[in-house]
Write a protein that holds these residues in place. Structure first.
Motif, PDB file in Angstrom:
ATOM      1  N   GLY A 100       0.820  -1.208   0.000  1.00 19.94           N
ATOM      2  CA  GLY A 100       0.000   0.000   0.000  1.00 19.94           C
ATOM      3  C   GLY A 100       0.851   1.253   0.000  1.00 19.94           C
ATOM      4  O   GLY A 100       2.065   1.232  -0.263  1.00 19.94           O
ATOM      5  N   SER A 101       0.214   2.386   0.333  1.00 25.85           N
ATOM      6  CA  SER A 101       0.918   3.674   0.267  1.00 25.85           C
ATOM      7  C   SER A 101       2.012   3.793   1.310  1.00 25.85           C
ATOM      8  O   SER A 101       2.867   4.673   1.223  1.00 25.85           O
ATOM      9  N   GLY A 102       2.011   2.903   2.315  1.00 26.59           N
ATOM     10  CA  GLY A 102       3.092   2.912   3.308  1.00 26.59           C
ATOM     11  C   GLY A 102       4.455   2.676   2.681  1.00 26.59           C
ATOM     12  O   GLY A 102       5.489   3.055   3.242  1.00 26.59           O
ATOM     13  N   ALA A 103       4.466   2.047   1.489  1.00 26.00           N
ATOM     14  CA  ALA A 103       5.732   1.808   0.787  1.00 26.00           C
ATOM     15  C   ALA A 103       6.374   3.110   0.315  1.00 26.00           C
ATOM     16  O   ALA A 103       7.524   3.116  -0.116  1.00 26.00           O
ATOM     17  N   ASN A 104       5.661   4.229   0.375  1.00 24.39           N
ATOM     18  CA  ASN A 104       6.211   5.528   0.003  1.00 24.39           C
ATOM     19  C   ASN A 104       7.107   6.106   1.092  1.00 24.39           C
ATOM     20  O   ASN A 104       7.754   7.132   0.871  1.00 24.39           O
ATOM     21  N   SER A 105       7.153   5.477   2.242  1.00 20.07           N
ATOM     22  CA  SER A 105       7.908   6.009   3.380  1.00 20.07           C
ATOM     23  C   SER A 105       9.266   5.345   3.500  1.00 20.07           C
ATOM     24  O   SER A 105       9.370   4.124   3.610  1.00 20.07           O
ATOM     25  N   ILE A 106      10.306   6.170   3.511  1.00 18.98           N
ATOM     26  CA  ILE A 106      11.656   5.629   3.702  1.00 18.98           C
ATOM     27  C   ILE A 106      11.860   5.189   5.146  1.00 18.98           C
ATOM     28  O   ILE A 106      12.613   4.252   5.421  1.00 18.98           O
ATOM     29  N   VAL A 107      11.176   5.845   6.096  1.00 15.98           N
ATOM     30  CA  VAL A 107      11.257   5.412   7.490  1.00 15.98           C
ATOM     31  C   VAL A 107      10.681   4.007   7.629  1.00 15.98           C
ATOM     32  O   VAL A 107      11.265   3.152   8.301  1.00 15.98           O
ATOM     33  N   ALA A 108       9.556   3.738   6.968  1.00 16.25           N
ATOM     34  CA  ALA A 108       8.982   2.392   6.989  1.00 16.25           C
ATOM     35  C   ALA A 108       9.941   1.388   6.368  1.00 16.25           C
ATOM     36  O   ALA A 108      10.072   0.254   6.852  1.00 16.25           O
ATOM     37  N   TYR A 109      10.618   1.787   5.303  1.00 19.53           N
ATOM     38  CA  TYR A 109      11.592   0.919   4.635  1.00 19.53           C
ATOM     39  C   TYR A 109      12.773   0.649   5.568  1.00 19.53           C
ATOM     40  O   TYR A 109      13.244  -0.494   5.666  1.00 19.53           O
ATOM     41  N   CYS A 110      13.227   1.670   6.279  1.00 21.53           N
ATOM     42  CA  CYS A 110      14.349   1.498   7.198  1.00 21.53           C
ATOM     43  C   CYS A 110      13.972   0.660   8.421  1.00 21.53           C
ATOM     44  O   CYS A 110      14.817  -0.027   8.994  1.00 21.53           O
ATOM     45  N   LEU A 111      12.693   0.718   8.816  1.00 20.30           N
ATOM     46  CA  LEU A 111      12.220  -0.096   9.940  1.00 20.30           C
ATOM     47  C   LEU A 111      11.860  -1.515   9.509  1.00 20.30           C
ATOM     48  O   LEU A 111      11.475  -2.338  10.335  1.00 20.30           O
ATOM     49  N   GLU A 112      11.974  -1.780   8.174  1.00 21.85           N
ATOM     50  CA  GLU A 112      11.650  -3.068   7.570  1.00 21.85           C
ATOM     51  C   GLU A 112      10.164  -3.421   7.694  1.00 21.85           C
ATOM     52  O   GLU A 112       9.787  -4.599   7.657  1.00 21.85           O
ATOM     53  N   ILE A 113       9.336  -2.374   7.837  1.00 18.31           N
ATOM     54  CA  ILE A 113       7.888  -2.574   7.752  1.00 18.31           C
ATOM     55  C   ILE A 113       7.528  -2.916   6.307  1.00 18.31           C
ATOM     56  O   ILE A 113       6.668  -3.750   6.042  1.00 18.31           O
ATOM     57  N   THR A 114       8.199  -2.238   5.370  1.00 18.43           N
ATOM     58  CA  THR A 114       8.039  -2.530   3.947  1.00 18.43           C
ATOM     59  C   THR A 114       9.398  -2.904   3.368  1.00 18.43           C
ATOM     60  O   THR A 114      10.436  -2.646   3.976  1.00 18.43           O
ATOM     61  N   ASP A 115       9.381  -3.500   2.181  1.00 24.99           N
ATOM     62  CA  ASP A 115      10.628  -3.886   1.523  1.00 24.99           C
ATOM     63  C   ASP A 115      10.763  -3.233   0.160  1.00 24.99           C
ATOM     64  O   ASP A 115      11.439  -3.743  -0.728  1.00 24.99           O
ATOM     65  N   VAL A 116      10.103  -2.086  -0.008  1.00 24.56           N
ATOM     66  CA  VAL A 116      10.174  -1.331  -1.256  1.00 24.56           C
ATOM     67  C   VAL A 116      11.005  -0.079  -1.018  1.00 24.56           C
ATOM     68  O   VAL A 116      10.727   0.696  -0.103  1.00 24.56           O
ATOM     69  N   ASP A 117      12.020   0.104  -1.840  1.00 24.04           N
ATOM     70  CA  ASP A 117      12.911   1.265  -1.696  1.00 24.04           C
ATOM     71  C   ASP A 117      12.260   2.482  -2.366  1.00 24.04           C
ATOM     72  O   ASP A 117      12.197   2.559  -3.602  1.00 24.04           O
ATOM     73  N   PRO A 118      11.800   3.462  -1.596  1.00 24.74           N
ATOM     74  CA  PRO A 118      11.116   4.614  -2.204  1.00 24.74           C
ATOM     75  C   PRO A 118      12.051   5.513  -3.000  1.00 24.74           C
ATOM     76  O   PRO A 118      11.592   6.227  -3.898  1.00 24.74           O
ATOM     77  N   LEU A 119      13.357   5.475  -2.680  1.00 22.71           N
ATOM     78  CA  LEU A 119      14.307   6.285  -3.458  1.00 22.71           C
ATOM     79  C   LEU A 119      14.519   5.666  -4.840  1.00 22.71           C
ATOM     80  O   LEU A 119      14.511   6.371  -5.858  1.00 22.71           O
ATOM     81  N   GLU A 120      14.688   4.374  -4.870  1.00 26.26           N
ATOM     82  CA  GLU A 120      14.926   3.696  -6.143  1.00 26.26           C
ATOM     83  C   GLU A 120      13.733   3.843  -7.090  1.00 26.26           C
ATOM     84  O   GLU A 120      13.901   4.032  -8.294  1.00 26.26           O
ATOM     85  N   LEU A 121      12.524   3.805  -6.525  1.00 24.86           N
ATOM     86  CA  LEU A 121      11.315   3.858  -7.355  1.00 24.86           C
ATOM     87  C   LEU A 121      10.707   5.262  -7.422  1.00 24.86           C
ATOM     88  O   LEU A 121       9.646   5.445  -8.013  1.00 24.86           O
ATOM     89  N   ASP A 122      11.377   6.232  -6.809  1.00 30.19           N
ATOM     90  CA  ASP A 122      10.924   7.629  -6.854  1.00 30.19           C
ATOM     91  C   ASP A 122       9.501   7.765  -6.313  1.00 30.19           C
ATOM     92  O   ASP A 122       8.618   8.359  -6.946  1.00 30.19           O
ATOM     93  N   LEU A 123       9.266   7.222  -5.115  1.00 27.98           N
ATOM     94  CA  LEU A 123       7.951   7.294  -4.477  1.00 27.98           C
ATOM     95  C   LEU A 123       7.914   8.471  -3.503  1.00 27.98           C
ATOM     96  O   LEU A 123       8.855   8.675  -2.739  1.00 27.98           O
ATOM     97  N   TYR A 124       6.828   9.201  -3.512  1.00 24.11           N
ATOM     98  CA  TYR A 124       6.717  10.414  -2.706  1.00 24.11           C
ATOM     99  C   TYR A 124       6.040  10.129  -1.365  1.00 24.11           C
ATOM    100  O   TYR A 124       4.927   9.605  -1.314  1.00 24.11           O
ATOM    101  N   PHE A 125       6.705  10.503  -0.287  1.00 25.29           N
ATOM    102  CA  PHE A 125       6.185  10.311   1.065  1.00 25.29           C
ATOM    103  C   PHE A 125       4.852  11.028   1.263  1.00 25.29           C
ATOM    104  O   PHE A 125       3.977  10.551   1.998  1.00 25.29           O
TER     105      PHE A 125
END
Length: 461
Positions: A309-334
């Motif tokens: 879901g939209s939580g994948a737009n958060s780099i903090v979520a990615y760093c906490l391993e809540i999600t496994d999608v890199d928002p920087l690599e995919l250019d996702l906006y928080f």
């Protein structure tokens, strides 16, 4: 005067929609109104909101019954009283035990018994006797003037003042009892007088007992319940304090950033810092930490999960391993997930296997405590096909004819036309309590401050 009102959330009993009840009160220029559904406070929040819109003072309560037997009405004097009522309801509903004949409450709860159940001389300060309009004649032999503070008007409101609504009530009771209408007993249904009659009619019925009228008004005037509709009720602190939450989330995010991006990625550092500022400003440090805590537990148990879901737009979520999608690599906006101008809380969607889900739910109850955790409930409603079958049984039709009802081909059959007529009227009536597929509430205050809880077969509140 109206301290015993029900809505359609008195399941398979009441017929009035919550909003309609308040509208009826407004039309009658009522300024004090109590909601006392049978063994539930399900629509209390809606009721209070509607009353606030109409400038009517709402009073929170419940009508306690064991099956068909009326036991008493409970009215909350204040929010502490509402908490006690919900706790009392929850204990009995969860244990599936009959309600006691005489409950024990502090003075924050008023208890109103039926006329003739208890002697007025034996009542405590918060106990009263309710008298219906149909019972006024009985007062002459009871000498209420000897106990002038112990009697109040108890006029039940169950359906609107028309024959159709009363018939709907009778049909609901027959469905609940799983009987044909011809087998219905008087005790199975409410009295025909249980409508929203004018205040003038109530006062006239008790004109020779002015103290009872005054007691009723004073009782209702002394009750007050306050609800804040504009704030989140979810748990606001994960650790010892909000300050500690902010520090912990920052530490976890920066540690995770190093694992994900190394120590020299300035873009990642800037993005993490920016997101942490917004998360703190919006008051959602605890939300991120609670979600991280669930993920941490799942990992220790070897459970597979997917954060989406939209939580994948958060780099903090990615760093906490809540999600496994890199928002920087995919250019996702928080900002699509959370921003200072969005009032809607953030929403992490996390999928677990059905084999692991119960253990995850059990962990949440254990970790955060059953007083502040419950599964999200949902009410199933009567829909056309189901209600046609129920009404077919109530009217005594054989199975073959019940099967034909759904086709709508009723021709000149009077009974089947009636069934279709009432099926249309019963559309969307609440039927029974169910469970949301995956919703769990973790509240800041005890859940019972807001509602009662029940215990479905899976043994999670």
């Amino acid at each position: 005067m109206y301290l015993n009102c029900k809505t359609w959330f008195s399941l398979r009993y009441g017929t009035i929609k919550t909003e309609k009840l308040v509208e009826l009160a407004e039309e009658s220029d009522v300024k004090l109104l109590a909601l006392t559904n049978i063994n539930t406070t399900a629509d209390l929040w809606d009721f209070v909101g509607f009353c606030n819109e109409k400038n009517i003072k709402p009073i929170a309560g419940v009508e306690i019954r064991n099956d068909n037997t009326f036991k008493y009405i409970l009215l909350a004097k204040n929010n502490q009283g509402l908490l006690q009522i919900n706790q009392f309801l929850s204990r009995h509903l969860q244990a599936k035990e009959p309600f006691v004949d005489r409950p024990n409450f502090t003075d924050d709860v008023f208890i109103i018994y039926a006329l003739g159940n208890l002697e007025p001389a034996t009542l405590l300060s918060n106990e009263l006797i309710g008298v219906q309009t149909t019972e006024v004649n009985k007062l002459y032999g009871l000498h209420p003037e000897q106990h002038p503070k112990k009697y109040v008007i108890r006029h039940p409101v169950t359906f609107q003042n028309n024959k159709t609504d009363y018939n709907i009530h009778r049909l609901l009771r027959a469905i609940d009892k799983n009987i044909v209408l011809s087998k219905q007993l008087k005790d199975d249904t409410a009295g025909t007088h249980e409508t929203f009659i004018p205040q003038s009619a109530l006062i006239n019925a008790f004109r020779e007992h002015p103290s009872i009228i005054m007691n009723t008004l004073q009782l209702m005037d002394s009750c007050f319940v306050e609800m804040e509709f504009k704030t989140d009720k979810t748990k606001k602190v994960y650790s010892a304090s909000k300050t500690d939450d902010r520090k912990l989330l920052e530490k976890l995010a920066l540690d995770g950033m190093k694992r994900r991006y190394g120590t020299k990625n300035t873009i990642a550092k800037e993005r993490v810092t920016k997101e942490l500022k917004i998360i703190h400003g919006q008051g959602f440090n605890a939300y991120f930490l609670i979600t991280w805590d669930l993920i941490r537990y799942a990992k220790t148990r070897g459970f597979f999960y997917v954060g989406r879901g939209s939580g994948a737009n958060s780099i903090v979520a990615y760093c906490l391993e809540i999600t496994d999608v890199d928002p920087l690599e995919l250019d996702l906006y928080f900002e699509r997930f959370m921003n200072p101008y969005r009032s809607v809380p953030p929403d992490f969607d996390i999928d677990f296997s059905w084999t692991d889900r119960d253990e995850m739910i059990d962990y949440i109850f254990t970790r955060y405590g059953p007083e502040q955790v419950c599964l999200l409930g949902a009410y199933t409603t009567f829909q056309t096909r189901a209600i046609l079958r129920e009404l077919g049984k109530v009217f005594g039709l054989p199975k073959e004819e019940i099967d034909q009802l759904a086709s709508g081909n009723v021709k000149d059959d009077k009974i089947k036309k009636q069934i279709w007529h009432y099926a249309t009227l019963l559309q969307d009536f609440p039927n029974h309590l169910s469970i949301h597929a995956g919703g769990i509430l973790i509240s800041d205050l005890p859940i019972n401050q807001y509602t009662a809880t029940e215990l479905p077969p899976k043994n999670f509140l």
